[in-house]
Design an enzyme around this catalytic site. Structure first.
Site, mmCIF file in Angstrom:
data_model
loop_
_atom_site.group_PDB
_atom_site.id
_atom_site.type_symbol
_atom_site.label_atom_id
_atom_site.label_comp_id
_atom_site.label_asym_id
_atom_site.label_seq_id
_atom_site.Cartn_x
_atom_site.Cartn_y
_atom_site.Cartn_z
ATOM 1 N N SER A 1 0.845 -1.190 0.000
ATOM 2 C CA SER A 1 0.000 0.000 0.000
ATOM 3 C C SER A 1 0.880 1.238 0.000
ATOM 4 C CB SER A 1 -0.936 -0.020 1.213
ATOM 5 O OG SER A 1 -1.910 1.000 1.133
ATOM 6 N N ASN A 2 0.336 2.392 0.382
ATOM 7 C CA ASN A 2 1.081 3.640 0.438
ATOM 8 C C ASN A 2 0.606 4.462 1.626
ATOM 9 O OD1 ASN A 2 -1.242 5.330 -0.497
ATOM 10 N ND2 ASN A 2 -0.950 4.121 -2.368
ATOM 11 N N ARG A 3 1.148 5.660 1.766
ATOM 12 C CA ARG A 3 0.909 6.476 2.964
ATOM 13 C C ARG A 3 -0.349 7.336 2.893
ATOM 14 N NH1 ARG A 3 5.558 6.587 6.111
ATOM 15 N NH2 ARG A 3 7.473 5.869 5.075
#
Length: 413
Positions: free
Chosen positions: A213-215
């Site tokens: 995923s990402n932030r």
């Protein structure tokens, strides 16, 4: 003979709250200007404010009874009636004490109580000593109010009542009036629009318990959805996994993966008049996700083969008809150049470019700074501001694109 200009606030109902600051006398001139511009103004004074300026002054200038006591006015239910009828509530000046009560939801007088029942725009212009304005508690309360949608007009620097020089003076009257005008002009100006917003990250599974995923927190997309709904649009929010509450009045579709987000958006493409792609969709996903939890010793961990996800923004661009399409560019270098290249390559109407490394901005923050670039290569550079405020600037830029199209069509006809 030149026609008289139409008053800016003609027919608008405004509640002017005044709290116990030495700057309370400046609210008298603000009231004069509002009435001069056609506003119907109801003044609400706190007990402390009435010690600085007599209620009779505001009553004479407004032509309306001044409310000062929650209990004396209980029979009229003013804490319900005033906000129900108001187009905007303006508190100027606002003390540190008032900011604390508003942020915490305390309601021990008429002004603080009516804030809990209002749905109209709230504009607050603080005034206090500079050390008070910089105090961590005040900073926290201001941040809470901004996050909930209040427009805070920062005090300006100059001589203070204490004799010091600092940031604490009430903003200039022209600044406050301009803010009120901007808020009122935005009110319900998106009625009839159908806005499709994507927000948050996607999660691409490695196995049943792990993912890539990402932030992204989703805060920017959620702010846009809420702002569009407040301005009258029908809004559908396609959201990846976040911990954020769904904005009131917004239809939400929860998704997890990029593939699920693509399907949800494509199903609603024909419905939308405006599409705002604020989600941070994963660019890659594991090619062969495991159907069981991988153990540390399993051979699969020696290499994780990835494959690209489909470019949702590009697909939306190819299949749209008359919809306005807005994209985002989160960059760490060459911000404007990369954003312009993406704008052209994906045939967007508007792109919102932000440097995710900028101090105080980016993923997870309640603040953001951005450069808006439209299809005609016009740039609007916006400083660090609450994401709720930035959301309105984005909607304003889309409105200008709509106006340009309508003007061109009328000239062609």
């Amino acid at each position: 003979m030149q026609a008289e200009p139409i008053p800016k606030f003609l027919g608008k109902r405004i509640v002017l709250g005044v709290t116990g600051s030495i700057a309370a006398y400046k609210a008298v001139e603000l009231l004069r200007s509002l009435v001069r511009e056609g506003a119907h103004v109801n003044v609400v004074l706190t007990e402390a404010a009435a010690r600085f300026v007599a209620p009779l002054t505001f009553e004479v200038l407004s032509g309306q009874p001044v409310a000062t006591d929650l209990f004396a006015t209980h029979q009229e239910m003013l804490h319900l009636r005033l906000p129900e009828q108001a187009d905007a509530i303006v508190v100027a000046p606002a003390t540190a004490h008032f900011l604390a009560k508003a942020a915490l939801g305390l309601a021990d007088d008429l002004l603080s109580t009516l804030l809990l029942t209002t749905r109209c725009p709230l504009i607050i212009a603080p005034a206090m000593d500079g050390d008070m304005w910089a105090h961590p508690t005040v900073v926290s309360h201001v941040a809470q109010l901004r996050q909930r949608g209040a427009l805070i007009i920062d005090p300006v620097e100059g001589p203070l009542a204490s004799g010091r020089i600092g940031q604490g003076r009430l903003a200039e009257e022209t600044t406050i009036l301009a803010a009120i005008e901007a808020q009122l002009s935005r009110s319900r100006d998106w009625v009839g629009e159908r806005v499709l917003v994507s927000a948050g990250p996607t999660q691409e599974p490695i196995d049943p318990v792990r993912f890539i995923s990402n932030r992204s927190s989703g805060k920017m997309g959620y702010a846009i959805a809420q702002a569009a709904r407040e301005r009258g649009a029908a809004v559908t929010l396609v959201t990846g996994p976040t911990s954020l509450p769904i904005p009131a009045g917004v239809d939400a579709v929860a998704v997890t993966t990029a593939e699920e987000m693509e399907k949800a958006l494509m199903m609603r493409l024909a419905w939308a008049t405006v599409i705002i792609m604020a989600a941070a969709v994963a660019d890659f996903r594991p090619k062969h996700p495991a159907d069981h939890k991988l153990k540390k010793t399993e051979h699969a961990w020696k290499s994780l083969t990835l494959e690209p996800t489909r470019d949702i923004l590009h697909l939306l661009s190819k299949r749209r008809t008359s919809q306005i399409l807005v994209g985002f560019a989160a960059e760490t270098q060459n911000l404007v150049a990369h954003a312009k290249e993406k704008l052209i390559r994906k045939r967007l109407d508007l792109i919102v470019a932000n440097d995710v490394r900028a101090e105080g901005a980016g993923f997870g923050s309640d603040m953001n700074a951005a450069t808006l670039i439209d299809r005609d290569q016009r740039e609007i550079r916006l400083p660090l501001m609450p994401k709720r405020e930035l959301a309105h600037h984005i909607l304003d830029a889309i409105q200008r694109l709509r106006t340009d199209v309508r003007r061109t069509c009328s000239q062609t006809d």
